[in-house]
Design a protein around this motif. Structure first.
Motif, PDB file in Angstrom:
ATOM      1  N   ALA A   1       0.827  -1.168   0.002  1.00 13.34           N
ATOM      2  CA  ALA A   1      -0.067  -0.092   0.014  1.00 13.34           C
ATOM      3  C   ALA A   1       0.846   1.197   0.060  1.00 13.34           C
ATOM      4  CB  ALA A   1      -0.871  -0.114   1.195  1.00 13.34           C
ATOM      5  N   ASP A   2       2.047   1.281   0.551  1.00 10.87           N
ATOM      6  CA  ASP A   2       2.804   2.442   0.645  1.00 10.87           C
ATOM      7  C   ASP A   2       3.638   2.829  -0.182  1.00 10.87           C
ATOM      8  OD1 ASP A   2       5.181   1.238   3.207  1.00 10.87           O
ATOM      9  OD2 ASP A   2       4.480   0.516   1.197  1.00 10.87           O
ATOM     10  N   ASP A   3       3.740   2.138  -1.502  1.00 12.22           N
ATOM     11  CA  ASP A   3       4.870   2.305  -2.535  1.00 12.22           C
ATOM     12  C   ASP A   3       4.281   3.080  -3.640  1.00 12.22           C
ATOM     13  OD1 ASP A   3       6.985  -0.026  -4.243  1.00 12.22           O
ATOM     14  OD2 ASP A   3       7.407   1.831  -3.143  1.00 12.22           O
ATOM     15  N   LEU A   4       3.478   4.171  -3.429  1.00 10.11           N
ATOM     16  CA  LEU A   4       3.171   5.274  -4.466  1.00 10.11           C
ATOM     17  C   LEU A   4       4.148   5.769  -5.181  1.00 10.11           C
ATOM     18  CD1 LEU A   4       0.880   6.458  -6.223  1.00 10.11           C
ATOM     19  CD2 LEU A   4       0.622   7.960  -4.478  1.00 10.11           C
ATOM     20  N   GLU A   5       5.304   6.234  -4.468  1.00  7.89           N
ATOM     21  CA  GLU A   5       6.353   6.743  -5.079  1.00  7.89           C
ATOM     22  C   GLU A   5       7.225   5.753  -6.010  1.00  7.89           C
ATOM     23  OE1 GLU A   5       6.373   8.471  -0.679  1.00  7.89           O
ATOM     24  OE2 GLU A   5       5.573   6.592  -1.995  1.00  7.89           O
ATOM     25  N   GLY A   6       7.392   4.646  -5.601  1.00  4.44           N
ATOM     26  CA  GLY A   6       7.901   3.827  -6.314  1.00  4.44           C
ATOM     27  C   GLY A   6       7.092   3.364  -7.585  1.00  4.44           C
ATOM     28  N   ALA A   7       5.683   3.305  -7.289  1.00  3.76           N
ATOM     29  CA  ALA A   7       5.124   3.025  -8.667  1.00  3.76           C
ATOM     30  C   ALA A   7       5.025   4.225  -9.719  1.00  3.76           C
ATOM     31  CB  ALA A   7       3.454   2.872  -8.234  1.00  3.76           C
ATOM     32  N   ILE A   8       5.198   5.387  -9.162  1.00  3.83           N
ATOM     33  CA  ILE A   8       5.216   6.427 -10.121  1.00  3.83           C
ATOM     34  C   ILE A   8       6.670   6.666 -10.668  1.00  3.83           C
ATOM     35  CG2 ILE A   8       5.362   9.077 -10.292  1.00  3.83           C
ATOM     36  CD1 ILE A   8       3.128   9.414  -8.352  1.00  3.83           C
ATOM     37  N   VAL A   9       7.720   6.500  -9.867  1.00  3.52           N
ATOM     38  CA  VAL A   9       9.122   6.380 -10.447  1.00  3.52           C
ATOM     39  C   VAL A   9       9.223   5.301 -11.463  1.00  3.52           C
ATOM     40  CG1 VAL A   9      11.700   6.486  -9.843  1.00  3.52           C
ATOM     41  CG2 VAL A   9      10.089   7.750  -8.644  1.00  3.52           C
ATOM     42  N   LYS A  10       8.771   4.086 -11.304  1.00  9.24           N
ATOM     43  CA  LYS A  10       8.774   3.177 -12.225  1.00  9.24           C
ATOM     44  C   LYS A  10       7.611   3.199 -13.297  1.00  9.24           C
ATOM     45  CE  LYS A  10      10.652  -0.556  -9.200  1.00  9.24           C
ATOM     46  NZ  LYS A  10       9.645  -0.804  -8.011  1.00  9.24           N
ATOM     47  N   GLY A  11       6.996   4.109 -13.274  1.00 12.45           N
ATOM     48  CA  GLY A  11       6.002   4.406 -14.634  1.00 12.45           C
ATOM     49  C   GLY A  11       4.973   3.141 -14.750  1.00 12.45           C
ATOM     50  N   LEU A  12       4.499   2.834 -13.248  1.00 14.37           N
ATOM     51  CA  LEU A  12       3.365   1.867 -13.501  1.00 14.37           C
ATOM     52  C   LEU A  12       1.920   2.470 -13.521  1.00 14.37           C
ATOM     53  CD1 LEU A  12       5.356  -0.641 -11.131  1.00 14.37           C
ATOM     54  CD2 LEU A  12       5.244  -0.928 -13.581  1.00 14.37           C
ATOM     55  N   ARG A  13       1.478   2.671 -14.431  1.00 14.92           N
ATOM     56  CA  ARG A  13       0.170   3.465 -14.251  1.00 14.92           C
ATOM     57  C   ARG A  13      -1.056   2.868 -13.423  1.00 14.92           C
ATOM     58  NH1 ARG A  13      -2.290   4.947 -20.142  1.00 14.92           N
ATOM     59  NH2 ARG A  13      -1.307   2.824 -20.368  1.00 14.92           N
ATOM     60  N   GLU A  14      -1.333   1.440 -13.994  1.00 15.87           N
ATOM     61  CA  GLU A  14      -2.548   0.865 -13.154  1.00 15.87           C
ATOM     62  C   GLU A  14      -2.122   0.850 -11.512  1.00 15.87           C
ATOM     63  OE1 GLU A  14      -4.658   1.570 -15.863  1.00 15.87           O
ATOM     64  OE2 GLU A  14      -5.787   0.533 -14.149  1.00 15.87           O
ATOM     65  N   LYS A  15      -1.012   0.298 -11.507  1.00 16.66           N
ATOM     66  CA  LYS A  15      -0.596   0.208 -10.006  1.00 16.66           C
ATOM     67  C   LYS A  15      -0.751   1.529  -9.338  1.00 16.66           C
ATOM     68  CE  LYS A  15       2.196  -3.410  -8.441  1.00 16.66           C
ATOM     69  NZ  LYS A  15       3.482  -4.120  -7.975  1.00 16.66           N
ATOM     70  N   SER A  16      -0.267   2.601  -9.913  1.00 17.02           N
ATOM     71  CA  SER A  16      -0.240   3.805  -8.960  1.00 17.02           C
ATOM     72  C   SER A  16      -1.885   4.182  -8.865  1.00 17.02           C
ATOM     73  CB  SER A  16       0.241   4.853 -10.159  1.00 17.02           C
ATOM     74  OG  SER A  16       1.430   4.837 -10.413  1.00 17.02           O
ATOM     75  N   ARG A  17      -2.627   3.782  -9.648  1.00 13.07           N
ATOM     76  CA  ARG A  17      -3.884   4.109  -9.503  1.00 13.07           C
ATOM     77  C   ARG A  17      -4.712   3.350  -8.298  1.00 13.07           C
ATOM     78  NH1 ARG A  17      -8.100   6.331 -12.629  1.00 13.07           N
ATOM     79  NH2 ARG A  17      -7.211   7.074 -14.626  1.00 13.07           N
ATOM     80  N   GLU A  18      -4.232   2.030  -8.226  1.00 17.19           N
ATOM     81  CA  GLU A  18      -4.704   1.155  -7.186  1.00 17.19           C
ATOM     82  C   GLU A  18      -4.231   1.691  -5.881  1.00 17.19           C
ATOM     83  OE1 GLU A  18      -6.936  -1.078  -9.425  1.00 17.19           O
ATOM     84  OE2 GLU A  18      -6.921  -1.132  -7.439  1.00 17.19           O
ATOM     85  N   ILE A  19      -2.831   1.893  -5.697  1.00 17.22           N
ATOM     86  CA  ILE A  19      -2.186   2.365  -4.534  1.00 17.22           C
ATOM     87  C   ILE A  19      -2.842   3.554  -4.003  1.00 17.22           C
ATOM     88  CG2 ILE A  19       0.000   2.760  -3.568  1.00 17.22           C
ATOM     89  CD1 ILE A  19       1.221   1.183  -5.702  1.00 17.22           C
ATOM     90  N   ALA A  20      -3.314   4.659  -5.063  1.00 17.13           N
ATOM     91  CA  ALA A  20      -3.603   5.883  -4.605  1.00 17.13           C
ATOM     92  C   ALA A  20      -5.167   5.597  -4.046  1.00 17.13           C
ATOM     93  CB  ALA A  20      -3.687   6.677  -5.767  1.00 17.13           C
TER      94      ALA A  20
END
Lengths: 192, 786
Positions: B582-601
């Motif tokens: 749940a807390d890896d939004l920064e990682g998801a953005i830096v890695k460019g993972l679009r769907e993951k960013s959404r879910e985590i947010a």
């Protein structure tokens, strides 16, 4: 009068350096991350070519290509000493344009990568087409409308002389852009 | 005799190649054949005459390349051409006709090319008007390799004449049109438009046309035209010949005739001799005309969807009712949101997409047109054009690339007299609602009666019963406990009486809790009673479970391939969601993972405040990425992926933020200027700006100065970004800036694009120059901070 042939996809050599250049990547970037996109593009392209041989003559900046006369010191230099030249057009086809049109609306990131790959591939397809057209002849480097001081307006005459609309489905927009967008035309001078 | 009757009773012969024959008569290479109508009419007369003498019933005027855009003296050329054909016809006995030959304009239509649909219609209309004036007998639209351009030509013909219309398209080796249409798609489109004969010409020799004629014989109810080339072109020493002799050509054409081609001719490389032999070898064959097929189909620009025993899914998500985000997107003309809805439904494997943009506060007609154009640029699913306003239907039906599904007509006089003529003109399969002036009937029998009333009336417009799909209306059970029963009985009765059926399935549960439970059960019951089309939510697990299970149970899913695929994909979704931290939004953005960013947010917003997520997680992540980009460690593709991921997270946040907290003051208008259709740079900038919280109004490409000014005034936005990639379009940039200076002096313009530099930017008097997207973002930030 123009000869037409489809280009064998198997024979196209993908130049990673060209891809990196188009995508503003450093030389040591590992482009294998784009393999998926490259595969998708390769499955969509229908690369084809048409060409003619024409007499050319150069006088100062004036170049007579037979079907058109242009003023361009760069082209004149490229064709100096040549009595004839091949003129050809290649295209990756309309399917790719549709793929790009779709991506441009859905994901600028994917579009950017796809567009870069397609542009690089178009050059590689050109390389392969040139090989087929030249055969054993020794030729100058290819020169396209828009290079140097060769005005892009000669494109219309090039495409007409190649019957490119009928053979490759290439049309021109009002601002002289070829559709399909991933199309290239060029003059290849034959060394004497 | 009347051509329309003739083609239904007899075999007819067209002519053969024009350009190639004229060239053999001395037409210089590079001179368009149409020039000889004026320069050497005797040769043209002789050409037509030799075809008439070889047995052609129809010769096409030497006007293939003539149109008002190419030739100022197009009227003179057409008139001369018709004159030549008429002269050639003098003294010929039997049925001899002159067809006005209309070829492509040479410009591809938007969105792939730059020509407007209406401009194409105007160009073709000018040609048709002149041809009618000169007295041609029919219109031959040929060598069209794009379905949309074909439609423009047919509409021009229908609007400007009553003459019979023949259409032949170019099919390539893959058996499709250059822009993707299959024979079934073209048959659906052209039969919907009421064209009199359809088929193929050019590109292929008669042998290669065999599989395509097979398709036509299977699916066409309309007489079939074949006009093959004399085989494949072979170039030897700069001279083109074709590889099929007249003997070979005519032999194979005899096969095509036996297969069902009733109108025969030849294209490039064929000569009067070819036609003579063709006539000899087919004249005595029994006439084999296509039977009337009972196929109900809609199509897009690539393929047709046939309505039949296997249920058809129509994705209903693009409909503003009850969807506040979609309403907002429509008010803001946010096409991106609408397109993402289209694509997501496509991923769920619906067959057709419903498009409804009915919102009272917007211009529904122009939004529907725009939505249809844009959606057809991202997906090739056929569309259901959905509106209660006939004007809205009309605009969209006119430009739709294919044969659309139309929702809807009902049994009221007002509706029938407004909607039925539209279907007659533009083609389409029509959803008919079983209600009329008396309201919604309470019994199945009465609903059937309304359906029959509509079908009777539709017949008078030439619309066949097979092109009507009846919706007996699913009214909610919560207000009438019998309504489900009545609807199900109505479906059964309609099917027994030869009608296909459709339903907006989820209406049945309105007002009840746990709607999905009722919807799914009702869906299965309706399918069992014979429902053919369902307008439904493809994201509803219950509904999709019902659909796949039903098909599997009824033998419509051989070896259960679809069912198993569906079940397995469900399991994949579940496991991917549980994998996240749940807390890896920064990682998801830096890695460019679009769907993951959404879910985590989404998850984060359950425990953290929206503003905190933006300021503590998203902005720093973008900072890392932007920094890496400037230092040359991260590159543009990654920058873009990260920006898109941040945007995704942002959208989740905006949904949960109270309206007054969302900052909508930082606005930017972006456009690629007139004459230019490159938009990568602009799109990159848009993504980056949005990821930083700007509101971006993207006007697209090839945008004229006055449209930009209008938007600046309407949205009260003073920061405008212009992009151009070609030196030839920099003047358009200059004009835009001048217009803004004089009409909206508060506006500030930043410019960018590969062709620009600091110097050019100063020359055209721009306020800012952005050498790349990041630079432009900086400019925008500073603009709003000062």
């Amino acid at each position: 009068m123009a000869e037409y042939f489809a280009i064998d996809k198997e024979k196209i050599t993908v130049d990673n350096g060209e891809i990196k250049r188009r995508l503003s990547l450093s030389r040591d970037f590992d482009v294998s991350v784009f393999d998926g996109m490259l595969e998708r593009v390769l499955s969509e392209i229908t690369p084809k070519c048409c060409y003619i041989k024409t007499n050319v003559s150069v006088c100062g900046k004036q170049v007579d290509l037979g079907f058109a006369k242009v003023e361009s010191s760069a082209l004149a230099k490229n064709l100096s000493g040549c009595k004839d030249a091949f003129v050809f057009a290649v295209t990756l086809g309309h399917s790719v344009d549709r793929m790009l049109s779709r991506l441009s609306r859905l994901s600028p990131a994917e579009f950017f990568v796809c567009d870069g790959i397609c542009s690089a591939l178009a050059e590689n397809v050109c390389d392969e087409a040139e090989k087929v057209i030249k055969g054993n002849l020794d030729c100058k480097p290819r020169f396209s409308p828009g290079y140097g001081d060769l005005d892009i307006s000669v494109q219309r005459d090039v495409l007409t002389s190649l019957n490119a609309e009928k053979l490759l489905g290439i049309t021109l927009t009002d601002s002289n852009l070829m559709i399909p967008q991933k199309s290239i035309t060029a003059v290849v001078g034959i060394r004497n | 005799m009347n051509i329309k009757n003739l083609i239904k009773q007899e075999r007819l012969y067209l002519d053969g190649g024009t350009g190639t024959v004229l060239q053999s008569m001395g037409l210089p290479n590079g001179t368009p054949p149409e020039m000889w109508n004026l320069q050497n009419p005797e040769a043209v007369v002789s050409l037509h005459r030799s075809y008439f003498e070889s047995g052609s019933n129809i010769v096409a005027t030497n006007t293939f390349g003539v149109n008002c855009k190419k030739y100022e003296n197009y009227k003179e050329l057409i008139s001369a051409a018709v004159k030549c054909a008429k002269k050639a016809r003098e003294g010929m006995n039997g049925d001899r006709f002159i067809a006005l030959d209309i070829g492509p304009t040479g410009h591809l239509l938007k969105p792939l090319g730059d020509m407007d649909f209406e401009e194409a219609v105007d160009i073709f209309s000018a040609t048709v008007k002149e041809g009618v004036k000169c007295g041609v007998d029919l219109i031959l639209i040929e060598t069209m390799n794009d379905s949309l351009e074909t439609k423009a030509a047919v509409i021009a013909a229908k609007e400007n004449s009553d003459l019979p219309i023949f259409v032949t398209n170019v099919y390539d080796e893959s058996g499709k049109l250059m822009t993707g249409a299959s024979p079934m798609a073209m048959i659906a489109l052209l039969e919907g438009l009421g064209v009199d004969a359809i088929g193929m010409n050019c590109s292929l020799g008669p042998d290669k046309m065999i599989p395509i004629v097979e398709e036509f014989a299977k699916y066409s109810s309309t007489p079939i035209i074949v006009k093959p080339n004399a085989g494949l072109p072979v170039v030897k020493n700069g001279v083109t010949t074709f590889d099929k002799s007249a003997e070979e050509f005519s032999d194979i054409c005899a096969t095509l005739a036996k297969m069902g081609a009733g109108i025969l001719g030849g294209c490039c490389g064929t000569t009067p001799e070819y036609i003579k032999l063709l006539v000899e070898k087919t004249r005595d064959l029994p006439v084999n005309l296509p039977e009337r097929k009972n196929i109900t189909a809609v199509s897009s620009f690539t393929h047709a969807v046939v309505i039949g025993e296997k249920p058809t899914l129509i994705g209903e998500r693009i409909n503003p009712t009850g969807k506040s985000k979609l309403k907002e997107a429509l008010r803001n003309s946010d096409m991106g949101y609408i397109l993402s809805k289209a694509v997501k439904q496509e991923e769920k494997k619906v067959d057709i997409l419903d498009v409804n943009v009915g919102l009272p506060e917007i211009d529904e007609a122009s939004m529907m047109k725009r939505a249809v154009e844009e959606i057809q640029a991202v997906t090739d699913l056929p569309l259901q054009i959905d509106s209660s306003n006939p004007k809205v239907l009309e605009g969209a039906m006119r430009i739709y690339n294919g044969k659309p599904l139309i929702n809807s007509v009902n049994g009221t006089e007002e509706s029938m007299s407004a909607v039925l003529p539209l279907v007659e003109k533009y083609g389409g399969t029509l959803i008919a609602l079983t209600l009329d002036e008396k309201g919604i009937p309470t019994t199945a029998k009465e609903r059937l009666a309304v359906a029959e009333k509509i079908a009777e009336r539709a017949k008078t417009y030439g619309i066949e019963k097979k092109d009507i799909i009846v919706d007996p209306l699913a009214l909610t059970v919560s207000s009438d406990k019998d309504s489900a029963r009545v609807t199900l009985d109505a479906i059964k009765l309609l099917r027994q009486n030869g009608f296909y059926t459709s339903l907006g399935v989820s209406n049945i549960s309105f007002g009840l809790p746990s709607r999905e439970t009722i919807n799914s059960a009702f869906f299965t019951m309706a399918l069992e009673n014979g429902l053919n089309c369902a307008i439904m939510n493809p994201f509803s697990k219950g509904m999709m479970d019902s659909y796949y299970a039903f098909c599997a149970l009824c033998g419509m899913d051989e070896s259960f391939e679809n069912y198993i695929g569906y079940v397995q994909s469900q399991e994949a979704v579940v496991s991917s969601v549980t994998d996240q931290k749940a807390d890896d939004l920064e990682g998801a953005i830096v890695k460019g993972l679009r769907e993951k960013s959404r879910e985590i947010a989404k998850k984060l917003l359950q425990s953290e405040k929206p503003l905190d997520v933006i300021n503590d997680r998203i902005i720093p992540a973008l900072g890392i990425v932007g920094d890496g980009f400037e230092k040359g460690k991260i590159f543009l593709p990654q920058l873009l992926m990260s920006a898109e991921s941040a945007s995704g997270a942002f959208e989740e946040i905006k949904e949960r933020m109270p309206k007054n907290e969302i900052d909508t003051s930082k606005k930017v208008i972006l456009a690629t200027v007139k004459g230019d259709i490159h938009d990568i740079g602009k799109n990159i900038l848009k993504v980056l700006l949005e990821s930083y919280g700007f509101v971006v109004y993207d006007l697209g490409r090839d945008v004229s100065p006055d449209v930009i000014l209008k938007e600046a005034n309407q949205k009260n936005c003073d920061l405008i970004g212009l992009s151009a990639l070609m030196t030839t379009t920099v003047p358009a940039m200059e004009q835009t800036i001048q217009l803004l200076r004089s009409q909206r002096p508060s506006a500030r313009v930043m410019v960018g694009g590969a062709v620009l530099n600091e110097e050019y930017a100063k020359m055209i008097k721009a306020d800012f120059y952005g050498k790349d997207a990041m630079e432009a973002v900086k400019i925008a930030k500073e603009f709003y901070n000062s």
